[in-house]
Design a protein around this motif. Structure first.
Motif, PDB file in Angstrom:
ATOM      1  N   LYS A   9     -45.220  -1.442  -7.968  1.00 30.11           N
ATOM      2  CA  LYS A   9     -44.721  -1.658  -6.612  1.00 30.11           C
ATOM      3  C   LYS A   9     -45.115  -0.446  -5.776  1.00 30.11           C
ATOM      4  N   VAL A  10     -45.772  -0.703  -4.651  1.00 26.37           N
ATOM      5  CA  VAL A  10     -46.298   0.358  -3.798  1.00 26.37           C
ATOM      6  C   VAL A  10     -45.653   0.276  -2.425  1.00 26.37           C
ATOM      7  N   LEU A  11     -45.134   1.395  -1.942  1.00 28.22           N
ATOM      8  CA  LEU A  11     -44.623   1.481  -0.576  1.00 28.22           C
ATOM      9  C   LEU A  11     -45.707   2.100   0.301  1.00 28.22           C
ATOM     10  N   ASP A  12     -46.218   1.318   1.232  1.00 26.26           N
ATOM     11  CA  ASP A  12     -47.267   1.771   2.148  1.00 26.26           C
ATOM     12  C   ASP A  12     -46.602   2.230   3.440  1.00 26.26           C
ATOM     13  N   VAL A  13     -46.389   3.550   3.560  1.00 25.21           N
ATOM     14  CA  VAL A  13     -45.756   4.118   4.752  1.00 25.21           C
ATOM     15  C   VAL A  13     -46.842   4.828   5.552  1.00 25.21           C
ATOM     16  N   SER A  14     -47.957   4.143   5.741  1.00 28.51           N
ATOM     17  CA  SER A  14     -49.110   4.760   6.398  1.00 28.51           C
ATOM     18  C   SER A  14     -49.618   3.879   7.518  1.00 28.51           C
ATOM     19  N   GLN A  15     -50.499   4.452   8.317  1.00 26.16           N
ATOM     20  CA  GLN A  15     -51.042   3.729   9.460  1.00 26.16           C
ATOM     21  C   GLN A  15     -52.538   3.976   9.589  1.00 26.16           C
ATOM     22  N   SER A  79     -29.225   3.907   8.780  1.00 24.45           N
ATOM     23  CA  SER A  79     -29.208   2.635   8.058  1.00 24.45           C
ATOM     24  C   SER A  79     -30.609   2.238   7.610  1.00 24.45           C
ATOM     25  N   GLY A  80     -31.594   2.543   8.450  1.00 20.44           N
ATOM     26  CA  GLY A  80     -32.975   2.264   8.068  1.00 20.44           C
ATOM     27  C   GLY A  80     -33.370   3.050   6.832  1.00 20.44           C
ATOM     28  N   ARG A  81     -32.963   4.329   6.790  1.00 17.77           N
ATOM     29  CA  ARG A  81     -33.266   5.148   5.618  1.00 17.77           C
ATOM     30  C   ARG A  81     -32.487   4.670   4.393  1.00 17.77           C
ATOM     31  N   GLU A  82     -31.264   4.221   4.599  1.00 22.98           N
ATOM     32  CA  GLU A  82     -30.470   3.717   3.473  1.00 22.98           C
ATOM     33  C   GLU A  82     -31.188   2.559   2.801  1.00 22.98           C
ATOM     34  N   ALA A  83     -31.703   1.633   3.595  1.00 23.74           N
ATOM     35  CA  ALA A  83     -32.448   0.502   3.037  1.00 23.74           C
ATOM     36  C   ALA A  83     -33.734   0.989   2.369  1.00 23.74           C
ATOM     37  N   LEU A  87     -35.390   0.796  -1.658  1.00 23.79           N
ATOM     38  CA  LEU A  87     -36.734   0.362  -2.046  1.00 23.79           C
ATOM     39  C   LEU A  87     -37.406   1.410  -2.931  1.00 23.79           C
ATOM     40  N   VAL A  88     -37.157   2.683  -2.625  1.00 18.06           N
ATOM     41  CA  VAL A  88     -37.757   3.775  -3.384  1.00 18.06           C
ATOM     42  C   VAL A  88     -37.305   3.751  -4.847  1.00 18.06           C
ATOM     43  N   ARG A  89     -36.062   3.347  -5.073  1.00 19.90           N
ATOM     44  CA  ARG A  89     -35.523   3.361  -6.444  1.00 19.90           C
ATOM     45  C   ARG A  89     -36.383   2.548  -7.408  1.00 19.90           C
ATOM     46  N   SER A  90     -36.948   1.459  -6.941  1.00 22.79           N
ATOM     47  CA  SER A  90     -37.725   0.593  -7.826  1.00 22.79           C
ATOM     48  C   SER A  90     -39.230   0.702  -7.589  1.00 22.79           C
ATOM     49  N   ALA A  91     -39.641   1.651  -6.749  1.00 23.15           N
ATOM     50  CA  ALA A  91     -41.065   1.787  -6.436  1.00 23.15           C
ATOM     51  C   ALA A  91     -41.773   2.628  -7.492  1.00 23.15           C
ATOM     52  N   ASP A  92     -43.048   2.367  -7.669  1.00 21.30           N
ATOM     53  CA  ASP A  92     -43.894   3.173  -8.544  1.00 21.30           C
ATOM     54  C   ASP A  92     -44.710   4.184  -7.764  1.00 21.30           C
ATOM     55  N   VAL A  93     -45.139   3.771  -6.562  1.00 21.25           N
ATOM     56  CA  VAL A  93     -46.059   4.588  -5.764  1.00 21.25           C
ATOM     57  C   VAL A  93     -45.624   4.547  -4.311  1.00 21.25           C
ATOM     58  N   LEU A  94     -45.772   5.662  -3.620  1.00 18.63           N
ATOM     59  CA  LEU A  94     -45.585   5.714  -2.170  1.00 18.63           C
ATOM     60  C   LEU A  94     -46.788   6.418  -1.563  1.00 18.63           C
ATOM     61  N   VAL A  95     -47.304   5.860  -0.483  1.00 14.14           N
ATOM     62  CA  VAL A  95     -48.425   6.463   0.245  1.00 14.14           C
ATOM     63  C   VAL A  95     -48.009   6.662   1.687  1.00 14.14           C
ATOM     64  N   GLU A  96     -48.151   7.893   2.183  1.00 15.31           N
ATOM     65  CA  GLU A  96     -47.843   8.172   3.595  1.00 15.31           C
ATOM     66  C   GLU A  96     -48.949   9.051   4.172  1.00 15.31           C
ATOM     67  N   ASN A  97     -49.152   8.943   5.482  1.00 17.76           N
ATOM     68  CA  ASN A  97     -50.186   9.767   6.109  1.00 17.76           C
ATOM     69  C   ASN A  97     -49.699  10.383   7.418  1.00 17.76           C
ATOM     70  N   ASP A 109     -39.633  12.867   2.390  1.00 21.12           N
ATOM     71  CA  ASP A 109     -40.616  13.697   1.711  1.00 21.12           C
ATOM     72  C   ASP A 109     -40.446  13.603   0.199  1.00 21.12           C
ATOM     73  N   TYR A 110     -41.412  14.151  -0.539  1.00 24.58           N
ATOM     74  CA  TYR A 110     -41.382  14.029  -1.995  1.00 24.58           C
ATOM     75  C   TYR A 110     -40.160  14.683  -2.627  1.00 24.58           C
ATOM     76  N   PRO A 111     -39.769  15.915  -2.267  1.00 24.99           N
ATOM     77  CA  PRO A 111     -38.575  16.485  -2.896  1.00 24.99           C
ATOM     78  C   PRO A 111     -37.328  15.616  -2.715  1.00 24.99           C
ATOM     79  N   THR A 112     -37.190  14.987  -1.545  1.00 19.85           N
ATOM     80  CA  THR A 112     -36.035  14.109  -1.307  1.00 19.85           C
ATOM     81  C   THR A 112     -36.108  12.859  -2.169  1.00 19.85           C
ATOM     82  N   LEU A 113     -37.280  12.214  -2.182  1.00 15.61           N
ATOM     83  CA  LEU A 113     -37.403  10.942  -2.895  1.00 15.61           C
ATOM     84  C   LEU A 113     -37.482  11.127  -4.405  1.00 15.61           C
ATOM     85  N   LYS A 114     -37.935  12.297  -4.849  1.00 15.16           N
ATOM     86  CA  LYS A 114     -37.973  12.572  -6.280  1.00 15.16           C
ATOM     87  C   LYS A 114     -36.570  12.555  -6.879  1.00 15.16           C
TER      88      LYS A 114
END
Length: 398
Positions: A9-15, A79-83, A87-97, A109-114
């Motif tokens: 599962k990949v979270l695409d937080v990029s543009q 609330s947006g971050r809570e949701a 999603l992050v809990r079950s994600a394998d990969v996140l990409v942001e730019n 950021d990575y330290p928070t989501l780690k």
């Protein structure tokens, strides 16, 4: 058989390009890619380019975002971050730019989501990387081409600067990020720990500058523009026939001798200016002048056919209208027509590599903005009342 990345599962937080291209490649291999977009506006590329088809999304957006689902989330909203965190809990990969520092300010950021998911592989793609004196500069393909030397070797000597129209820094960064992500996922399978990936347009463009840096370090001379020519071999470039240009690739001595025989210039084989590749590179200008005098006697198509018959690499120079309908593009399925909910049938580029055992497929066309918001949140374990609560608290509002 399922596609090889169907377990991810990949979270695409990029543009725009580098991140979306990276995530689309992962999606093409089966990953469940969830495109997290700002409410109301979405990915900037939705409104890019100077033309529209039927809907509001640009052709560029459609080209970079197949095999993804879209969710609208305001990551500046609690609330947006809570949701998002769920999603992050079950994600394998996140990409942001984002520009370096923005993810930390958004608390994604990575330290928070780690802390939420230690197994997360987190990839940041930026203009110049997360460190160094240029890290806060704008991250655009043009800027990376300019500051890596790529633009300095484009075009002809003495002409105004030229960039590669194909965005090599953007696309290169996306490709390098895919390589790093899959390496990190493989490592995580052994260690149980995710990791942080720092990719950049600057390093992608510089990392692709193989011949140019080899020439500089080997000779001490700054590489200059050489138009369509090659730094390793000659003749290996576009040449003029009686009607138009075509390309030849006599990249070794055997091919050079064959070329001379095809054009009836066996005398050039013993010419001291052209006796070997080193001499031909040193005397490229008179070399091309000599062989173009012969090429001027026949059409490009005639020369291409004659050279190919003799085993010498040669080809016509196609524009995109010709390339896309070529028999090779058709045979390799490099143009696909897919169904879009607004556009109807639209053309898109095919898969640039083919898997024999698990052929890729377009599971989703490029998504409409927020098209899958409720669906994705329900899958994450939220109920319909939770989703309505998020909506009332501004999680999906701009």
């Amino acid at each position: 058989m399922t596609l090889p990345l169907s377990h991810l599962k990949v979270l695409d937080v990029s543009q725009v390009m580098a991140g979306p291209f990276c995530c689309m490649l992962l999606g093409d291999m089966g990953a469940d890619v969830i495109k997290v977009e700002p409410p109301g506006v979405g990915d900037q590329t939705r409104r890019a380019m100077g033309f529209r088809l039927k809907g509001e999304d640009s052709g560029g957006f459609l080209a970079l975002n197949r095999n993804k689902r879209s969710i609208e989330l305001n990551l500046k909203n609690v609330s947006g971050r809570e949701a998002f965190y769920e999603l992050v809990r079950s994600a394998d990969v996140l990409v942001e730019n984002n520009r370096p520092g923005v993810a930390a300010r958004l608390r994604i950021d990575y330290p928070t989501l780690k802390e939420i998911n230690p197994k997360l592989v987190y990839a940041s793609i930026s203009g110049f990387g997360q460190t160094g004196p240029w890290s806060q500069r704008p991250g655009f393909d043009l800027i990376a081409q300019a500051m890596t030397g790529v633009m300095s070797v484009m075009g002809y000597p003495g002409m105004a600067p030229v960039k590669s129209s194909v965005p090599v820094a953007d696309l290169g960064a996306g490709l390098f990020a895919v390589y790093a992500i899959l390496s990190a996922v493989t490592g995580r399978d052994r260690s149980g720990q995710g990791q942080y990936i720092d990719a950049s347009l600057f390093e992608a463009a510089l990392g692709l500058s193989i011949w140019e840096t080899a020439e500089y370090w080997g000779t001490g001379e700054v590489p200059a523009p050489i138009a369509s020519a090659n730094r390793m071999s000659a003749p290996y470039q576009a040449v003029r026939a009686s009607d138009r240009h075509f390309v030849i690739g006599a990249a070794n001595q055997k091919l050079w001798v064959s070329l001379c025989k095809v054009i009836g210039r066996e005398d050039l084989i013993a010419d001291p200016r052209f006796t070997d590749n080193v001499a031909r590179l040193r005397n490229r200008a008179p070399l091309i002048e000599e062989i173009e005098a012969s090429f001027a006697k026949r059409t490009a198509d005639a020369w291409v056919a004659a050279l190919l018959d003799a085993g010498v690499p040669a080809a016509p120079i196609y524009d995109y209208a010709e390339a896309l309908v070529s028999e090779q593009s058709q045979a390799r399925e490099m143009v696909m027509s897919i169904e879009h909910p607004v556009e109807g049938r639209v053309n898109t580029l095919g898969f640039p590599v083919k898997l024999g055992g698990t052929p890729q497929q377009v599971r989703y066309p490029a998504p409409l903005l927020g098209q899958h918001t409720d669906e994705i949140l329900l899958e994450a374990g939220f109920g319909k009342q939770d989703i309505e609560s998020f909506r009332l608290r501004g999680a999906f509002a701009s």
